[in-house]
Write a protein that holds these residues in place. Structure first.
Motif, mmCIF file in Angstrom:
data_model
loop_
_atom_site.group_PDB
_atom_site.id
_atom_site.type_symbol
_atom_site.label_atom_id
_atom_site.label_comp_id
_atom_site.label_asym_id
_atom_site.label_seq_id
_atom_site.Cartn_x
_atom_site.Cartn_y
_atom_site.Cartn_z
ATOM 1 N N ASP A 67 15.873 -11.179 -18.015
ATOM 2 C CA ASP A 67 15.275 -12.248 -18.462
ATOM 3 C C ASP A 67 14.956 -13.437 -17.339
ATOM 4 N N ASP A 68 14.377 -14.649 -17.825
ATOM 5 C CA ASP A 68 14.107 -15.661 -16.703
ATOM 6 C C ASP A 68 15.109 -16.263 -15.891
ATOM 7 N N ARG A 69 16.304 -16.018 -16.530
ATOM 8 C CA ARG A 69 17.425 -16.610 -15.771
ATOM 9 C C ARG A 69 18.199 -15.751 -15.035
ATOM 10 N N TYR A 115 14.291 -14.341 -9.754
ATOM 11 C CA TYR A 115 13.161 -13.433 -9.502
ATOM 12 C C TYR A 115 12.018 -14.278 -8.786
ATOM 13 N N HIS A 116 11.480 -13.823 -7.764
ATOM 14 C CA HIS A 116 10.420 -14.253 -7.200
ATOM 15 C C HIS A 116 9.227 -13.056 -6.699
ATOM 16 N N ASN A 118 16.336 -23.149 -9.561
ATOM 17 C CA ASN A 118 16.566 -23.002 -11.092
ATOM 18 C C ASN A 118 18.073 -22.392 -11.166
#
Length: 425
Positions: free
Chosen positions: A306-308, A322-323, A292
């Motif tokens: 945030d997600d990115r 992030y994982h 991503n």
């Protein structure tokens, strides 16, 4: 028509937009603004500009005993004075008189009117206090004063202690104080005002100087054994209390960086940092595992990933998204030991944040390196510079810290080069 304030506005080319700016004080650990927001005199940076009317003071008469004149100097709210209590029976009072060639700026924890710049304790991680009452502060209510020459070269000099609402400075029986060779008095404040001047200025070639203590009269001393010891250090005649670009001022609870107007003119602007952020994001860095696209959030949005959001393994520098897997020791908590899926190196795994305070940068190069263990990102030379500066911590220790959050640096160098994965298409 001539206006009374006309003479107070400089017409030099560098400052045609209003009054002369002497310089700025920037609080270390505030990444662009205070955690609770900048309000009034309480903010993360403070500009010292030429006042419409000079308010500087200089010593005049000395009263060596409790004479009526000494008592009058202390009680007169229009008269600046410094009182040195030697014993219950003897107090030396030094009267100060107006100095039309200088401007005075006062810094401290007090919110009373004489304080121009209200500074509260800075906690590591950028979590400063919204008010000074949260913990017992070690910053003095009237910590120090800076006197700036109103005419070129606009030199700025620092002195320990500030005048209170009654225009007095009191050094009690327990304060370190002494009579100088020329019969004047001098002294130190309880926790002291420390200053470090950099060698080679605030540049890529800067090297740390030595921390010194500044007295109430602006003399320079080696450090006391501990911050509040009663025995003063040795006087250092060869050094000056004059601030230079990059001078660090420690108030025992907060450290300030002094940047001159000329130094700031050579420093990247927030606009430039924003352009570097957009350039970094335009390269569409990818997570090498999830594929991503990652993006650094805007400089205004801080501290909530945030997600990115890019994350990095700080021992090797590999940047990922992030994982939640890969936590070998103690699960998924941020900052714990994790194993990098690219190179199997174990180390802290943290979100990356851009350093937003432009005044801390020594150059305008792209943000390629992160401080360990906080994950603040800046240029390589800026990271290398701050990793070698020992900042006072507590009452007698020193350690290097991230300027954006004052968290103590860890690892071999205190910072790591980031390895971004480019898009595969």
């Amino acid at each position: 028509m001539f206006s009374p304030d006309q003479e107070n506005i400089s017409t030099s080319p560098a400052s045609t937009k209003g009054p002369v700016k002497y310089g700025e004080l920037i609080v270390l650990g505030c990444n662009g603004s205070l955690p609770s927001g900048d309000k009034g005199r309480r903010k993360s940076r403070f500009a010292l500009s030429r006042r419409a009317k000079a308010n500087g003071v200089k010593p005049s008469m000395v009263h060596t005993s409790c004479t009526p004149q000494a008592a009058k100097a202390i009680s007169n709210k229009e008269q600046h004075s410094i009182s040195y209590t030697l014993s219950r029976a003897q107090t030396v009072v030094v009267e100060y008189t107006h100095d039309s060639s200088t401007d005075m700026f006062q810094i401290g924890r007090s919110t009373e009117n004489p304080i121009d710049f209200v500074v509260t304790d800075t906690l590591p991680g950028g979590q400063g206090h919204a008010d000074g009452q949260t913990v017992q502060s070690t910053i003095s209510r009237f910590a120090c004063r800076i006197i700036c020459q109103r005419n070129p070269p606009y030199s700025a000099r620092i002195y320990a202690a500030g005048f209170d609402s009654s225009k007095n400075i009191f050094l009690g029986e327990k304060a370190a104080k002494w009579r100088t060779q020329d019969g004047q008095m001098d002294g130190l404040t309880t926790n002291g005002v420390l200053v470090m001047h950099l060698r080679h200025g605030f540049t890529q070639d800067s090297r740390p100087g030595l921390w010194r203590e500044i007295s109430v009269c602006g003399n320079v001393f080696t450090l006391r054994e501990t911050r509040s010891a009663q025995q003063r250090g040795k006087m250092v005649d060869a050094e000056s209390q004059q601030l230079v670009d990059g001078s660090l001022i420690d108030l025992c609870g907060a450290t300030l960086l002094w940047r001159t107007a000329e130094g700031l003119a050579r420093t990247p602007t927030v606009k430039h940092l924003e352009a570097l952020r957009q350039e970094l994001n335009a390269g569409r860095p990818q997570c090498p595992v999830g594929f991503n696209t990652l993006a650094f959030p805007s400089l205004r949005r801080k501290e909530v990933p945030d997600d990115r959001q890019p994350w990095a393994y700080l021992r090797c520098g590999h940047v990922h998204g992030y994982h939640a897997w890969g936590g070998r020791y103690g699960g998924e908590a941020e900052g714990r030991e994790r194993e990098c899926p690219m190179c199997r190196t174990r180390g802290p795994y943290v979100p990356l944040w851009l350093g937003c305070e432009a005044g801390f940068y020594v150059d305008a190069a792209p943000p390629t390196h992160a401080f360990v263990p906080c994950g603040h990102v800046c240029s390589e030379k800026t990271a290398a510079f701050w990793s070698q500066i020992p900042l006072p911590h507590g009452t007698h220790t020193f350690h290097a810290a991230c300027p954006f959050c004052v968290q103590q640096l860890a690892g071999d160098s205190g910072f790591v080069r980031l390895i971004f994965q480019s898009p595969l298409d």
